[in-house]
Scaffold this active site. Structure first.
Site, PDB file in Angstrom:
ATOM      1  N   GLY A 146     -10.434  -3.434   9.670  1.00  0.00           N
ATOM      2  CA  GLY A 146      -9.140  -3.696   9.725  1.00  0.00           C
ATOM      3  C   GLY A 146      -8.339  -2.388  10.030  1.00  0.00           C
ATOM      4  N   GLY A 163      -4.085  -0.448  10.070  1.00  0.00           N
ATOM      5  CA  GLY A 163      -2.624  -0.430   9.914  1.00  0.00           C
ATOM      6  C   GLY A 163      -2.106   0.806  10.033  1.00  0.00           C
ATOM      7  CG  MET A 195      -0.455   3.920   5.380  1.00  0.00           C
ATOM      8  SD  MET A 195      -0.208   3.847   3.476  1.00  0.00           S
ATOM      9  CE  MET A 195      -1.018   5.601   2.982  1.00  0.00           C
ATOM     10  N   GLY A 196      -3.848   3.885   8.371  1.00  0.00           N
ATOM     11  CA  GLY A 196      -5.169   4.236   8.735  1.00  0.00           C
ATOM     12  C   GLY A 196      -6.135   3.115   9.157  1.00  0.00           C
ATOM     13  CB  VAL A 249     -10.199  -0.526   6.297  1.00  0.00           C
ATOM     14  CG1 VAL A 249     -11.248  -1.182   5.199  1.00  0.00           C
ATOM     15  CG2 VAL A 249      -9.071  -0.529   5.788  1.00  0.00           C
ATOM     16  CE  LYS A 252      -5.571   2.479   4.526  1.00  0.00           C
ATOM     17  NZ  LYS A 252      -4.594   1.676   3.872  1.00  0.00           N
ATOM     18  CG  ASP A 259       3.590  -0.431   1.141  1.00  0.00           C
ATOM     19  OD1 ASP A 259       4.706  -0.920   1.431  1.00  0.00           O
ATOM     20  OD2 ASP A 259       2.712  -0.217   2.030  1.00  0.00           O
TER      21      ASP A 259
END
Length: 536
Positions: A35, A37, A39-40, A42, A58, A161
């Site tokens: 995964g 996104g 922010m980083g 995974v 992550k 969030d």
């Protein structure tokens, strides 16, 4: 080793991922990208120190360029680690570190399932399923808002969030999915005493931000999470976001969250048949002014419990309409086990005295948690067919013990009887009873009279609400993580004192619940029957 890992995202890239195949901290072997996104990224990894146990790593999209950022990162991981131990609805965080390039990462439990964004994109959820998801999200948020202990002080934590991507549903053999809240990485303490803020710049997901969040207020409180939860509920129920913007710019979303009035759920989807109480709750959560929203997650949990009863009642009414007018008698499962209870005799190793004790009873329908109470005959008569309630009192942060209280209340005579016992989570028997209460969701109260002590005279059945079952599940799941800061004797004294302090509010809540729900014990048992045997 990991069996059947999630298909790689990296395999679809032309360039190779620099982390796949590498070790982090000489312990975590990166296997696959699962995964990514804003922010980083995974990764699926193996913890070689634990025999190749599957974990998720992550790796964030920033560098630990300063000591200040390193401290903030360590603090956020500490928050996530504490919250994950307290609630099964928050992802567990195990450790953290930095790569050779000084990029921060943290290690968390590996979850198999789907996030809510993907689920909503591909399927329509039933009202009962949405309600279950909402209750579990609220349970996780309630735990976070209750706070964590840092240097001997308690600090509430907000998420900041809440969005579909951060809500994950585990795929399990059981019928019900476990919901996990992800990424408390941008959470912050509510109080200025912590002296810790993440950044003065904006952090969050624009479609789900509260108006005060978008204004850049540093002192956000739990009602900001409640606004985001309102958008999430609206989206699950209506299938659409409450605000339809022309662009994804900050200014456009600022205008929507501050000045646009959200449409009613029925306006978005006229085919919806959602309880009015639920529609009202969603709109309250979406209020522009924080004072107009529910003031706590606990308030929302109470409303959701009432909504659940309303939905179940609606289902039962439809079933009643379909039932044939024949002499066939429908017997709730609890009435069968109650009959078995009436055949029980008082144990010879117990004194003939006004005492009570918990007991796991083996019946033809399975093992049922019970509480056996011996009282004078006249006292038993005072509370038959009156108001009953259950309370679970615990201080797991200092000792793993539960005070299980059954409340008998005669409103006409203003009399109350408290039947209680301790369930020590360090003891196998206490663990089994707590687990059984969580799984079964009800228990039988057996009455024996001192005047004629041999046989059980009366049986009543009490049900636990969703929150109580969730608490028990969490306590059992985390029994090995609790620390003992006091002795068993001291724990009992503290829990008894807490019980005395809460008695008045327990009675008020019991009476209010009876008035609001308007549901008799027999109706509750009938609902339980349909829950177990199903109904279209």
């Amino acid at each position: 080793m990991v069996q059947n890992p999630i298909p790689s995202l990296a395999n679809n890239k032309t360039e190779l991922d620099i982390y796949i195949g590498k070790f982090l901290n000489n312990r975590y072997l990166i296997r696959d990208l699962i995964g990514k996104g804003g922010m980083g990224r995974v990764y699926l990894a193996e913890d070689v120190a634990k025999g190749g146990m599957a974990v998720a790593v992550k790796i964030l999209s920033l560098s630990l360029g300063s000591q200040q950022i390193s401290q903030r990162f360590a603090r956020e991981i500490f928050i996530g680690a504490q919250l994950g131990r307290k609630s099964r609805n928050i992802v567990r965080v195990f450790s953290y570190g930095a790569t050779e390039e000084n990029i921060p990462y943290y290690v968390m439990e590996y979850l198999q399932g789907k996030n809510l964004k993907r689920i909503l994109k591909n399927q329509t959820l039933s009202l009962s399923k949405i309600l279950d998801i909402c209750q579990q999200i609220c349970s996780g948020l309630y735990c976070a808002h209750q706070g964590i202990i840092l240097k001997g002080e308690n600090y509430p934590v907000i998420h900041r969030d809440i969005k579909p991507e951060n809500i994950f549903l585990l795929e399990e053999i059981k019928k019900d999915n476990v919901v996990k809240i992800l990424d408390f990485g941008i959470a912050k303490f509510l109080t200025e005493r912590s002296g810790m803020t993440l950044t003065d710049s904006f952090i969050g997901s624009l479609p789900y931000c509260s108006p005060e969040h978008m204004e850049g207020r540093k002192l956000l409180d739990v009602r900001s999470d409640i606004y985001s939860l309102g958008i999430l509920m609206f989206e699950m129920l209506a299938g659409k976001h409450p605000f339809q913007t022309t662009s994804n710019s900050f200014g456009t979303w600022y205008q929507a969250h501050h000045f646009e009035t959200p449409p009613s759920l029925e306006e978005v989807n006229p085919q919806l048949t959602i309880p009015a109480k639920w529609q009202k709750l969603v709109m309250r959560c979406l209020a522009k002014e924080v004072g107009d929203r529910p003031q706590s997650i606990k308030e929302i949990l109470v409303d959701l419990e009432h909504i659940k009863l309303e939905l179940e009642q609606s289902v039962n009414n439809k079933i009643d309409e379909k039932l044939p007018s024949s002499p066939v008698q429908i017997v709730p499962v609890t009435s069968l086990t109650e009959k078995e209870c009436l055949q029980k005799t008082w144990p010879k190793n117990r004194p003939i005295a006004p005492i009570g004790f918990p007991y796991l009873l083996h019946t033809l329908q399975g093992t049922i948690p019970t509480f056996w109470a011996m009282l004078p005959k006249q006292e038993i008569a005072k509370f038959l067919d009156k108001n009953y309630g259950t309370e679970l009192i615990a201080k797991m942060n200092i000792y793993p013990m539960i005070l299980w209280v059954t409340v008998l209340h005669n409103a006409q005579k203003s009399q109350t009887k408290w039947l209680s016992c301790f369930l020590d989570m360090n003891d196998g028997r206490g663990q089994k009873i707590a687990q059984s209460l969580a799984e079964i969701g009800y228990y039988h109260l057996l009455f024996f009279s001192i005047e004629d002590p041999t046989n059980c005279k009366h049986v009543i059945t009490l049900t636990l609400n969703a929150n109580q079952r969730q608490y028990l599940t969490d306590w059992v799941a985390n029994k090995h993580n609790y620390q003992e800061f006091i002795s068993t004797k001291q724990a009992k004294i503290i829990l008894k004192a807490e019980h005395e302090r809460l008695k008045a509010s327990i009675i008020r809540k019991l009476v209010a619940n009876i008035e609001n729900k308007g549901v008799s014990l027999k109706t509750s048992l009938l609902k339980l029957y349909y829950f177990f045997f199903g109904a279209e």
